[in-house]
Design an enzyme around this catalytic site. Structure first.
Site, PDB file in Angstrom:
ATOM      1  CG  HIS A 201      67.895  32.548  13.033  1.00  0.00           C
ATOM      2  ND1 HIS A 201      67.856  31.173  12.996  1.00  0.00           N
ATOM      3  CD2 HIS A 201      66.604  32.950  12.933  1.00  0.00           C
ATOM      4  CE1 HIS A 201      66.593  30.767  12.895  1.00  0.00           C
ATOM      5  NE2 HIS A 201      65.825  31.829  12.849  1.00  0.00           N
ATOM      6  CE1 TYR A 211      67.459  27.072  15.836  1.00  0.00           C
ATOM      7  CE2 TYR A 211      69.024  28.352  17.102  1.00  0.00           C
ATOM      8  CZ  TYR A 211      68.401  28.071  15.908  1.00  0.00           C
ATOM      9  OH  TYR A 211      68.696  28.797  14.787  1.00  0.00           O
ATOM     10  CD  GLU A 253      71.261  30.482  13.669  1.00  0.00           C
ATOM     11  OE1 GLU A 253      71.134  30.428  14.903  1.00  0.00           O
ATOM     12  OE2 GLU A 253      70.329  30.182  12.894  1.00  0.00           O
TER      13      GLU A 253
HETATM   14  C1  HEM Z   1      64.751  25.066  13.454  1.00  0.00           C
HETATM   15  C2  HEM Z   1      64.242  26.170  13.970  1.00  0.00           C
HETATM   16  C3  HEM Z   1      63.950  27.436  13.211  1.00  0.00           C
HETATM   17  C4  HEM Z   1      63.505  27.613  11.938  1.00  0.00           C
HETATM   18  C5  HEM Z   1      63.176  26.559  10.888  1.00  0.00           C
HETATM   19  C6  HEM Z   1      63.385  29.036  11.738  1.00  0.00           C
HETATM   20  C7  HEM Z   1      62.973  29.646  10.569  1.00  0.00           C
HETATM   21  C8  HEM Z   1      62.960  31.006  10.320  1.00  0.00           C
HETATM   22  C9  HEM Z   1      62.629  31.632   9.055  1.00  0.00           C
HETATM   23  C10 HEM Z   1      62.207  30.889   7.784  1.00  0.00           C
HETATM   24  C11 HEM Z   1      62.768  32.962   9.215  1.00  0.00           C
HETATM   25  C12 HEM Z   1      62.525  34.054   8.158  1.00  0.00           C
HETATM   26  C13 HEM Z   1      63.843  34.382   7.471  1.00  0.00           C
HETATM   27  C14 HEM Z   1      63.662  35.449   6.393  1.00  0.00           C
HETATM   28  O1  HEM Z   1      63.764  36.639   6.727  1.00  0.00           O
HETATM   29  O2  HEM Z   1      63.422  35.069   5.256  1.00  0.00           O
HETATM   30  C15 HEM Z   1      63.172  33.199  10.575  1.00  0.00           C
HETATM   31  C16 HEM Z   1      63.385  34.435  11.133  1.00  0.00           C
HETATM   32  C17 HEM Z   1      63.571  34.652  12.475  1.00  0.00           C
HETATM   33  N1  HEM Z   1      63.732  33.687  13.440  1.00  0.00           N
HETATM   34 FE1  HEM Z   1      63.766  31.714  13.175  1.00  0.00          FE
HETATM   35  N2  HEM Z   1      63.741  29.688  12.886  1.00  0.00           N
HETATM   36  C18 HEM Z   1      64.084  28.742  13.824  1.00  0.00           C
HETATM   37  C19 HEM Z   1      64.525  28.970  15.111  1.00  0.00           C
HETATM   38  C20 HEM Z   1      64.525  30.204  15.708  1.00  0.00           C
HETATM   39  C21 HEM Z   1      64.878  30.445  17.083  1.00  0.00           C
HETATM   40  C22 HEM Z   1      65.361  29.417  18.084  1.00  0.00           C
HETATM   41  C23 HEM Z   1      64.695  31.771  17.313  1.00  0.00           C
HETATM   42  C24 HEM Z   1      64.919  32.452  18.637  1.00  0.00           C
HETATM   43  C25 HEM Z   1      64.071  33.273  19.168  1.00  0.00           C
HETATM   44  C26 HEM Z   1      64.268  32.380  16.069  1.00  0.00           C
HETATM   45  C27 HEM Z   1      64.036  33.716  15.878  1.00  0.00           C
HETATM   46  C28 HEM Z   1      63.863  34.326  14.646  1.00  0.00           C
HETATM   47  C29 HEM Z   1      63.802  35.768  14.454  1.00  0.00           C
HETATM   48  C30 HEM Z   1      63.924  36.815  15.544  1.00  0.00           C
HETATM   49  C31 HEM Z   1      63.614  35.976  13.082  1.00  0.00           C
HETATM   50  C32 HEM Z   1      63.425  37.324  12.395  1.00  0.00           C
HETATM   51  C33 HEM Z   1      61.923  37.567  12.372  1.00  0.00           C
HETATM   52  C34 HEM Z   1      61.501  38.974  11.996  1.00  0.00           C
HETATM   53  O3  HEM Z   1      62.124  39.576  11.124  1.00  0.00           O
HETATM   54  O4  HEM Z   1      60.512  39.413  12.606  1.00  0.00           O
HETATM   55  N3  HEM Z   1      64.174  31.396  15.134  1.00  0.00           N
HETATM   56  N4  HEM Z   1      63.295  31.998  11.236  1.00  0.00           N
END
Ligand code: HEM
Length: 261
Positions: A201, A211, A253
């Site tokens: 993130h 969020y 974060e």
């Molecule tokens: C409780 C809430 C959230 C959970 C459980 C979550 C979970 C995850 C997970 C499991 C990943 C993949 C990590 C990896 O590379 O292994 C990820 C990536 C990401 N998350 Fe979240 N996330 C949450 C909230 C958010 C929020 C608020 C944003 C804002 C926009 C966000 C944006 C992203 C982005 C940009 C990536 C990278 C994706 C990519 O590489 O295309 N997430 N998140």
């Protein structure tokens, strides 16, 4: 930053006017008092000093008593002159410019505490819907991204859209949500997942205020996919669980962002 002037276990009074000293350039700050909940700091900014846009994890107030400047808070410009009082909620982006020598007291309020648990009723409801998430998790997260990208197209820039197309990012999110559901009463067990995701993130510049957008999209997607199973009680439990999880991520974060600066 100067040492704290007063201790929290003895009465103290002073005239702030006597503590003002302007540096030739930049900022001079003196912590007047700090206890486990609040910190009161006198800031003296030399004319022309700029503080670039940033956020704070704590609620804050600014009380100006000398000089002139401009505060930009959430995009709104607020003139700073003697007597002005401003409340800045946690995570609100703000920047500052001293147009003349400027003195104010910044109060940082209580450190936001991450709640360690949700109610027993919520735990039971979350755990009882976890098997459904295992089965329909990816359907829910694919729908979630669809809703979020439609309502907030600008957020697409942060994502690798190939991982959206081939379903790998929805799959990673579904796995994270499933393990959060099964360990909602034992956050320690989620530590390695939180660590990995929080670093990703930070790499992709995720911000605390994003969020709520993700939470709303996720809850709407759950309703769409789960249909009748998504009763008001189930949805209320998921809302509570999501908020807890979001707080855990936001806190971690914030620490990573701070280490980087
Ligand atoms: C409780 C809430 C959230 C959970 C459980 C979550 C979970 C995850 C997970 C499991 C990943 C993949 C990590 C990896 O590379 O292994 C990820 C990536 C990401 N998350 Fe979240 N996330 C949450 C909230 C958010 C929020 C608020 C944003 C804002 C926009 C966000 C944006 C992203 C982005 C940009 C990536 C990278 C994706 C990519 O590489 O295309 N997430 N998140």
């Amino acid at each position: 930053m100067a040492n704290t002037i007063a201790t929290p276990n003895a009465p103290y009074n002073t005239n702030l006017q006597a503590l003002i000293e302007y540096p030739e350039k930049g900022i001079l700050s003196k912590v007047i008092l700090k206890d486990e909940n609040c910190q009161y700091t006198l800031f003296c900014l030399a004319k022309g000093t700029d503080i670039e846009e940033h956020t704070s994890a704590r609620n804050a107030t600014v009380m100006v008593f000398e000089g002139a400047g401009k505060l930009t808070l959430n995009g709104e410009e607020i003139p700073l002159t003697p007597g002005v009082f401003v409340f800045m909620p946690a995570h609100a982006p703000h920047a500052l410019k001293a147009e003349e020598n400027l003195a104010f007291v910044l109060t940082l309020s209580e450190q936001p505490q991450v709640k360690k648990f949700v109610s027993p009723e919520t735990i039971e409801l979350i755990k009882s819907t976890a098997p459904l998430l295992k089965k329909q998790g990816q359907q829910i997260t694919s729908r979630m991204y669809e809703i979020m990208f439609k309502n907030h197209p600008e957020v697409k820039e942060q994502f690798n859209m190939n991982d959206q197309k081939d379903g790998s990012q929805p799959a990673r999110l579904a796995t994270a949500i499933y393990s959060s559901a099964t360990h909602i009463d034992d956050l320690e067990a989620l530590k390695s997942m939180v660590e990995k995701v929080a670093h990703r993130h930070v790499e992709t510049h995720v911000q605390p205020e994003q969020y709520s957008m993700v939470g709303e999209s996720l809850l709407e997607a759950m309703k769409d996919v789960l249909g009748e199973v998504a009763t008001d009680e189930v949805m209320a439990a998921w809302k509570e669980a999501y908020q807890l999880l979001a707080e855990v991520f936001i806190k971690r974060e914030h620490q990573i962002y701070e280490q980087e600066t």
